[in-house]
Design a protein around this motif. Sequence first.
Motif, PDB file in Angstrom:
ATOM      1  N   GLU A  12       0.837  -1.203   0.000  1.00 58.37           N
ATOM      2  CA  GLU A  12       0.000   0.000   0.000  1.00 58.37           C
ATOM      3  C   GLU A  12       0.869   1.250   0.000  1.00 58.37           C
ATOM      4  O   GLU A  12       0.563   2.233  -0.649  1.00 58.37           O
ATOM      5  CB  GLU A  12      -0.922   0.012   1.227  1.00 58.37           C
ATOM      6  CG  GLU A  12      -1.944  -1.096   1.194  1.00 58.37           C
ATOM      7  CD  GLU A  12      -2.767  -1.165   2.480  1.00 58.37           C
ATOM      8  OE1 GLU A  12      -2.613  -0.282   3.348  1.00 58.37           O
ATOM      9  OE2 GLU A  12      -3.542  -2.110   2.602  1.00 58.37           O
ATOM     10  N   ASP A  13       1.962   1.223   0.755  1.00 60.90           N
ATOM     11  CA  ASP A  13       2.864   2.359   0.836  1.00 60.90           C
ATOM     12  C   ASP A  13       3.896   2.261  -0.269  1.00 60.90           C
ATOM     13  O   ASP A  13       4.462   1.195  -0.517  1.00 60.90           O
ATOM     14  CB  ASP A  13       3.588   2.396   2.182  1.00 60.90           C
ATOM     15  CG  ASP A  13       2.607   2.524   3.352  1.00 60.90           C
ATOM     16  OD1 ASP A  13       1.544   3.141   3.152  1.00 60.90           O
ATOM     17  OD2 ASP A  13       2.916   1.998   4.420  1.00 60.90           O
ATOM     18  N   GLU A  14       4.154   3.375  -0.923  1.00 62.30           N
ATOM     19  CA  GLU A  14       5.154   3.382  -1.985  1.00 62.30           C
ATOM     20  C   GLU A  14       6.511   3.718  -1.392  1.00 62.30           C
ATOM     21  O   GLU A  14       6.669   4.730  -0.702  1.00 62.30           O
ATOM     22  CB  GLU A  14       4.787   4.407  -3.059  1.00 62.30           C
ATOM     23  CG  GLU A  14       5.605   4.258  -4.308  1.00 62.30           C
ATOM     24  CD  GLU A  14       5.042   5.101  -5.427  1.00 62.30           C
ATOM     25  OE1 GLU A  14       5.827   5.857  -6.002  1.00 62.30           O
ATOM     26  OE2 GLU A  14       3.845   4.988  -5.710  1.00 62.30           O
ATOM     27  N   TRP A  15       7.510   2.881  -1.620  1.00 64.01           N
ATOM     28  CA  TRP A  15       8.859   3.111  -1.131  1.00 64.01           C
ATOM     29  C   TRP A  15       9.647   3.901  -2.160  1.00 64.01           C
ATOM     30  O   TRP A  15       9.318   3.924  -3.351  1.00 64.01           O
ATOM     31  CB  TRP A  15       9.565   1.796  -0.861  1.00 64.01           C
ATOM     32  CG  TRP A  15       8.946   0.958   0.210  1.00 64.01           C
ATOM     33  CD1 TRP A  15       7.843   1.256   0.963  1.00 64.01           C
ATOM     34  CD2 TRP A  15       9.410  -0.297   0.656  1.00 64.01           C
ATOM     35  NE1 TRP A  15       7.596   0.250   1.847  1.00 64.01           N
ATOM     36  CE2 TRP A  15       8.544  -0.723   1.685  1.00 64.01           C
ATOM     37  CE3 TRP A  15      10.457  -1.115   0.303  1.00 64.01           C
ATOM     38  CZ2 TRP A  15       8.717  -1.949   2.347  1.00 64.01           C
ATOM     39  CZ3 TRP A  15      10.624  -2.315   0.971  1.00 64.01           C
ATOM     40  CH2 TRP A  15       9.764  -2.703   1.985  1.00 64.01           C
TER      41      TRP A  15
END
Length: 78
Positions: A71-74
């Motif tokens: 879900e979180d973009e690195w």
Amino acid sequence: MTKSVPTADFKENADTLLDGVIEHGDEVLLTRDGRPVAKVVPVSRFEARQRYLQSMRGTIRILGDIVAPLEDEWDCMK
């Protein structure tokens, strides 16, 4: 000791290479176009690894979905 051998050479020298595996515990890494494709190891090492992996059965728990996208973009994903 691990020996890296092209598959074509393994076909020609299989008996000698396998004697090294049996008698000295050598490992033979088979390569094709310089890339590893298989490894020949003594049965005793293979069986020991299998016993170790079996002893760990049931000790790992998956706590979430390991397949779905994050879900979180690195930063490395940009």
